[in-house]
Design a protein around this motif. Structure first.
Motif, PDB file in Angstrom:
ATOM      1  N   ASP A 174       0.871  -1.174   0.000  1.00 33.57           N
ATOM      2  CA  ASP A 174       0.000   0.000   0.000  1.00 33.57           C
ATOM      3  C   ASP A 174       0.905   1.220   0.000  1.00 33.57           C
ATOM      4  OD1 ASP A 174      -2.098   1.728   0.136  1.00 33.57           O
ATOM      5  OD2 ASP A 174      -2.929   0.975   2.017  1.00 33.57           O
ATOM      6  N   HIS A 175       1.371   1.597  -1.187  1.00 34.46           N
ATOM      7  CA  HIS A 175       2.246   2.752  -1.362  1.00 34.46           C
ATOM      8  C   HIS A 175       1.771   3.578  -2.551  1.00 34.46           C
ATOM      9  CE1 HIS A 175       5.294   2.024   1.654  1.00 34.46           C
ATOM     10  NE2 HIS A 175       5.440   0.771   1.252  1.00 34.46           N
ATOM     11  N   TYR A 176       2.161   4.852  -2.549  1.00 34.55           N
ATOM     12  CA  TYR A 176       1.752   5.770  -3.607  1.00 34.55           C
ATOM     13  C   TYR A 176       2.924   6.343  -4.399  1.00 34.55           C
ATOM     14  CZ  TYR A 176      -2.881   5.732  -1.441  1.00 34.55           C
ATOM     15  OH  TYR A 176      -4.103   5.358  -0.953  1.00 34.55           O
ATOM     16  N   LEU A 177       4.148   5.930  -4.081  1.00 41.25           N
ATOM     17  CA  LEU A 177       5.311   6.486  -4.755  1.00 41.25           C
ATOM     18  C   LEU A 177       6.321   5.379  -5.008  1.00 41.25           C
ATOM     19  CD1 LEU A 177       6.176   9.411  -5.616  1.00 41.25           C
ATOM     20  CD2 LEU A 177       7.595   9.437  -3.547  1.00 41.25           C
ATOM     21  N   ALA A 178       6.853   5.354  -6.247  1.00 43.19           N
ATOM     22  CA  ALA A 178       7.870   4.366  -6.595  1.00 43.19           C
ATOM     23  C   ALA A 178       9.152   4.619  -5.806  1.00 43.19           C
ATOM     24  CB  ALA A 178       8.150   4.400  -8.089  1.00 43.19           C
ATOM     25  N   MET A 179       9.924   3.552  -5.616  1.00 41.83           N
ATOM     26  CA  MET A 179      11.156   3.610  -4.832  1.00 41.83           C
ATOM     27  C   MET A 179      12.327   3.107  -5.676  1.00 41.83           C
ATOM     28  SD  MET A 179       9.486   1.781  -1.518  1.00 41.83           S
ATOM     29  CE  MET A 179       7.835   2.238  -0.980  1.00 41.83           C
ATOM     30  N   GLY A 180      13.516   3.441  -5.235  1.00 45.13           N
ATOM     31  CA  GLY A 180      14.716   2.892  -5.838  1.00 45.13           C
ATOM     32  C   GLY A 180      14.980   3.336  -7.256  1.00 45.13           C
ATOM     33  N   GLY A 181      14.497   4.500  -7.635  1.00 46.07           N
ATOM     34  CA  GLY A 181      14.763   5.015  -8.967  1.00 46.07           C
ATOM     35  C   GLY A 181      13.791   4.580 -10.041  1.00 46.07           C
ATOM     36  N   ALA A 182      12.813   3.744  -9.711  1.00 45.55           N
ATOM     37  CA  ALA A 182      11.811   3.317 -10.698  1.00 45.55           C
ATOM     38  C   ALA A 182      10.924   4.502 -11.080  1.00 45.55           C
ATOM     39  CB  ALA A 182      10.955   2.185 -10.134  1.00 45.55           C
ATOM     40  N   ASP A 183      10.472   4.511 -12.347  1.00 49.63           N
ATOM     41  CA  ASP A 183       9.616   5.623 -12.767  1.00 49.63           C
ATOM     42  C   ASP A 183       8.168   5.457 -12.313  1.00 49.63           C
ATOM     43  OD1 ASP A 183       8.454   3.785 -14.568  1.00 49.63           O
ATOM     44  OD2 ASP A 183       9.715   4.454 -16.226  1.00 49.63           O
ATOM     45  N   GLY A 184       7.780   4.236 -11.960  1.00 51.27           N
ATOM     46  CA  GLY A 184       6.435   4.001 -11.438  1.00 51.27           C
ATOM     47  C   GLY A 184       5.323   4.087 -12.452  1.00 51.27           C
ATOM     48  N   LEU A 185       5.654   4.195 -13.720  1.00 53.67           N
ATOM     49  CA  LEU A 185       4.624   4.334 -14.747  1.00 53.67           C
ATOM     50  C   LEU A 185       3.762   3.077 -14.841  1.00 53.67           C
ATOM     51  CD1 LEU A 185       6.738   6.077 -17.536  1.00 53.67           C
ATOM     52  CD2 LEU A 185       5.008   7.114 -16.050  1.00 53.67           C
ATOM     53  N   PRO A 186       2.455   3.209 -15.023  1.00 51.45           N
ATOM     54  CA  PRO A 186       1.706   4.436 -15.350  1.00 51.45           C
ATOM     55  C   PRO A 186       1.285   5.255 -14.138  1.00 51.45           C
ATOM     56  CG  PRO A 186       0.233   2.573 -15.397  1.00 51.45           C
ATOM     57  CD  PRO A 186       1.605   2.015 -15.104  1.00 51.45           C
ATOM     58  N   GLY A 187       1.717   4.876 -12.945  1.00 55.69           N
ATOM     59  CA  GLY A 187       1.350   5.594 -11.731  1.00 55.69           C
ATOM     60  C   GLY A 187       0.741   4.655 -10.711  1.00 55.69           C
ATOM     61  N   PRO A 188       0.596   5.099  -9.465  1.00 53.43           N
ATOM     62  CA  PRO A 188       0.131   4.205  -8.407  1.00 53.43           C
ATOM     63  C   PRO A 188      -1.331   3.822  -8.561  1.00 53.43           C
ATOM     64  CG  PRO A 188       0.275   6.444  -7.588  1.00 53.43           C
ATOM     65  CD  PRO A 188       0.874   6.456  -8.964  1.00 53.43           C
ATOM     66  N   THR A 189      -1.667   2.677  -8.023  1.00 55.29           N
ATOM     67  CA  THR A 189      -3.053   2.228  -7.899  1.00 55.29           C
ATOM     68  C   THR A 189      -3.381   2.114  -6.416  1.00 55.29           C
ATOM     69  OG1 THR A 189      -2.267  -0.055  -8.109  1.00 55.29           O
ATOM     70  CG2 THR A 189      -3.159   0.982 -10.097  1.00 55.29           C
ATOM     71  N   ASP A 190      -4.580   2.469  -6.052  1.00 62.31           N
ATOM     72  CA  ASP A 190      -4.965   2.400  -4.645  1.00 62.31           C
ATOM     73  C   ASP A 190      -5.159   0.948  -4.220  1.00 62.31           C
ATOM     74  OD1 ASP A 190      -6.111   4.051  -2.209  1.00 62.31           O
ATOM     75  OD2 ASP A 190      -7.433   2.332  -2.526  1.00 62.31           O
ATOM     76  N   ALA A 191      -4.581   0.585  -3.090  1.00 64.04           N
ATOM     77  CA  ALA A 191      -4.599  -0.811  -2.657  1.00 64.04           C
ATOM     78  C   ALA A 191      -6.017  -1.337  -2.461  1.00 64.04           C
ATOM     79  CB  ALA A 191      -3.796  -0.968  -1.367  1.00 64.04           C
ATOM     80  N   TRP A 192      -6.866  -0.564  -1.777  1.00 66.93           N
ATOM     81  CA  TRP A 192      -8.178  -1.110  -1.431  1.00 66.93           C
ATOM     82  C   TRP A 192      -9.170  -1.030  -2.577  1.00 66.93           C
ATOM     83  CZ3 TRP A 192      -8.743  -4.528   2.100  1.00 66.93           C
ATOM     84  CH2 TRP A 192      -7.767  -4.614   3.104  1.00 66.93           C
ATOM     85  N   VAL A 193      -9.001  -0.061  -3.490  1.00 63.03           N
ATOM     86  CA  VAL A 193      -9.783  -0.091  -4.724  1.00 63.03           C
ATOM     87  C   VAL A 193      -9.414  -1.342  -5.525  1.00 63.03           C
ATOM     88  CG1 VAL A 193     -10.180   1.060  -6.924  1.00 63.03           C
ATOM     89  CG2 VAL A 193     -10.089   2.404  -4.829  1.00 63.03           C
ATOM     90  N   THR A 194      -8.105  -1.601  -5.621  1.00 64.67           N
ATOM     91  CA  THR A 194      -7.622  -2.773  -6.343  1.00 64.67           C
ATOM     92  C   THR A 194      -8.171  -4.065  -5.744  1.00 64.67           C
ATOM     93  OG1 THR A 194      -5.582  -1.647  -7.003  1.00 64.67           O
ATOM     94  CG2 THR A 194      -5.556  -4.050  -7.006  1.00 64.67           C
ATOM     95  N   LEU A 195      -8.079  -4.217  -4.433  1.00 64.55           N
ATOM     96  CA  LEU A 195      -8.518  -5.462  -3.797  1.00 64.55           C
ATOM     97  C   LEU A 195     -10.030  -5.629  -3.878  1.00 64.55           C
ATOM     98  CD1 LEU A 195      -6.161  -5.544  -0.678  1.00 64.55           C
ATOM     99  CD2 LEU A 195      -5.907  -6.767  -2.838  1.00 64.55           C
ATOM    100  N   GLY A 196     -10.773  -4.515  -3.835  1.00 63.22           N
ATOM    101  CA  GLY A 196     -12.223  -4.615  -3.995  1.00 63.22           C
ATOM    102  C   GLY A 196     -12.599  -5.144  -5.364  1.00 63.22           C
ATOM    103  N   ALA A 197     -11.903  -4.663  -6.396  1.00 62.25           N
ATOM    104  CA  ALA A 197     -12.167  -5.172  -7.743  1.00 62.25           C
ATOM    105  C   ALA A 197     -11.761  -6.632  -7.860  1.00 62.25           C
ATOM    106  CB  ALA A 197     -11.417  -4.316  -8.766  1.00 62.25           C
ATOM    107  N   MET A 198     -10.613  -6.976  -7.307  1.00 60.59           N
ATOM    108  CA  MET A 198     -10.157  -8.370  -7.353  1.00 60.59           C
ATOM    109  C   MET A 198     -11.097  -9.313  -6.611  1.00 60.59           C
ATOM    110  SD  MET A 198      -6.056  -8.212  -6.864  1.00 60.59           S
ATOM    111  CE  MET A 198      -4.994  -7.625  -8.193  1.00 60.59           C
ATOM    112  N   ALA A 199     -11.745  -8.790  -5.583  1.00 63.29           N
ATOM    113  CA  ALA A 199     -12.685  -9.618  -4.828  1.00 63.29           C
ATOM    114  C   ALA A 199     -13.785 -10.174  -5.721  1.00 63.29           C
ATOM    115  CB  ALA A 199     -13.300  -8.806  -3.691  1.00 63.29           C
TER     116      ALA A 199
END
Length: 323
Positions: free
Chosen positions: A49-74
């Motif tokens: 559950d993070h909103y920013l890439a780490m270690g020099g990664a560009d993070g594209l296309p951008g963060p996804t919200d953890a609980w929105v993601t898990l709700g859809a996966m449910a």
């Protein structure tokens, strides 16, 4: 520590898949991993559950919200458990978080495990307008959130819940909705703290997790948690002890090197630091050391989410050795 030795076993190991989408992944890519993990027999799909890439990664296309993601996966999985490793208490107010987790638990028919921590990554708070209090206050807020979350979920339907803390106040809440799992989804607490973390785990958690640590640290922290569990009057076997490690496995040195490169890691570094790096026999041998240290559940960190063959190879060559 008393009660700890009884937890050590060379028997069954539970394996779960863990991904870090803030490094760069769409919802569809995460869903493919979760569905593959379900088909391969992993017991759970967890995400950071993070909103920013780490270690020099560009993070594209951008963060996804953890609980929105898990709700859809449910709604797009049927059996695999779903959870966070871990949600930060600095990201969400406790009341809305209780509603969110309870709703995803209902959407999944009771398949949520809920990881919650104090938060640590200042830069993502600055990048997305979230306050980042000092460490002591973050732990105070974490404890109050755990009080409120479990209080809301455990309040009988028809009753109201109130709470007066230093940082949060709840007044006559209807404490709805309720999660499917009673009294609430299993709570996962982890981290390297030697005092407050074991105490919070013993008070609230069904599982204690250590990510990416050598075996001597695992042994020490598990012992501290086991001591806290005993002091809290809980049965020794009421806590599950887990760990997370990066996956980089292959039949040949070339396969291992390719996968390390695709993950942006050096072969020597990942092989030295993760028991899940190497050939299947080498991985099994290293994992047995962690089993002897008390690890009962392993979160298999898939660094390259496009490489679903990586999961299949691990599931077919290593998991059967711990079944």
């Amino acid at each position: 520590m008393p009660g700890y030795a009884a937890l050590r076993t060379l028997a069954v190991m539970d394996f779960r898949v863990f991904v870090e989408p803030q490094q760069g992944a769409t919802y569809s890519e995460q869903l493919r991993v979760a569905q593959a993990a379900e088909e391969l027999g992993f017991s759970a799909f967890f995400r950071s559950d993070h909103y920013l890439a780490m270690g020099g990664a560009d993070g594209l296309p951008g963060p996804t919200d953890a609980w929105v993601t898990l709700g859809a996966m449910a709604r797009e999985t049927t059996a695999i458990r779903l959870g966070t490793l871990v949600t930060s208490a600095t990201f969400r107010h406790p009341g809305p978080l209780a509603i969110t987790v309870a709703q995803v638990d209902e959407m999944s028919s009771g398949r949520v495990d809920f990881g919650l921590g104090a938060g640590w990554f200042n830069e993502e708070h600055e990048a997305y307008a979230m306050p980042f209090p000092p460490l002591g206050e973050r732990f105070d807020r974490l404890e109050e959130q755990l009080d409120i979350l479990t209080g809301l979920w455990s309040t009988p339907t028809g009753d109201t819940y109130s709470y007066a803390g230093k940082h949060y106040t709840v007044t006559d809440s209807p404490a709805l909705p309720k999660p499917v799992q009673e009294p609430h989804p299993p709570i996962v607490i982890g981290g390297l703290g030697v005092k407050r973390t074991p105490a919070l785990a013993a008070r609230f958690a069904a599982e204690f997790n250590l990510p990416f640590q050598p075996v001597d640290v695992v042994t020490d922290r598990y012992a501290r948690v086991a001591q806290a569990v005993e002091a809290a009057g809980r049965p020794a076997d009421s806590m599950i002890y887990s760990a997370a490690f990066a996956l980089c496995i292959g039949d040949t040195d070339a396969d291992i090197a390719r996968r390390a490169a695709n993950a942006g890691r050096e072969v020597d570094e990942i092989t030295e630091n993760s028991p899940l790096a190497g050939t299947p026999d080498a991985v099994a041998e290293k994992l047995r050391v962690y089993v002897e240290a008390g690890v009962q559940r392993v979160y298999v960190q898939l660094l390259d989410m496009r490489d679903l063959d990586h999961l299949e190879f691990f599931a077919s060559t290593v998991i059967p050795q711990f079944a």
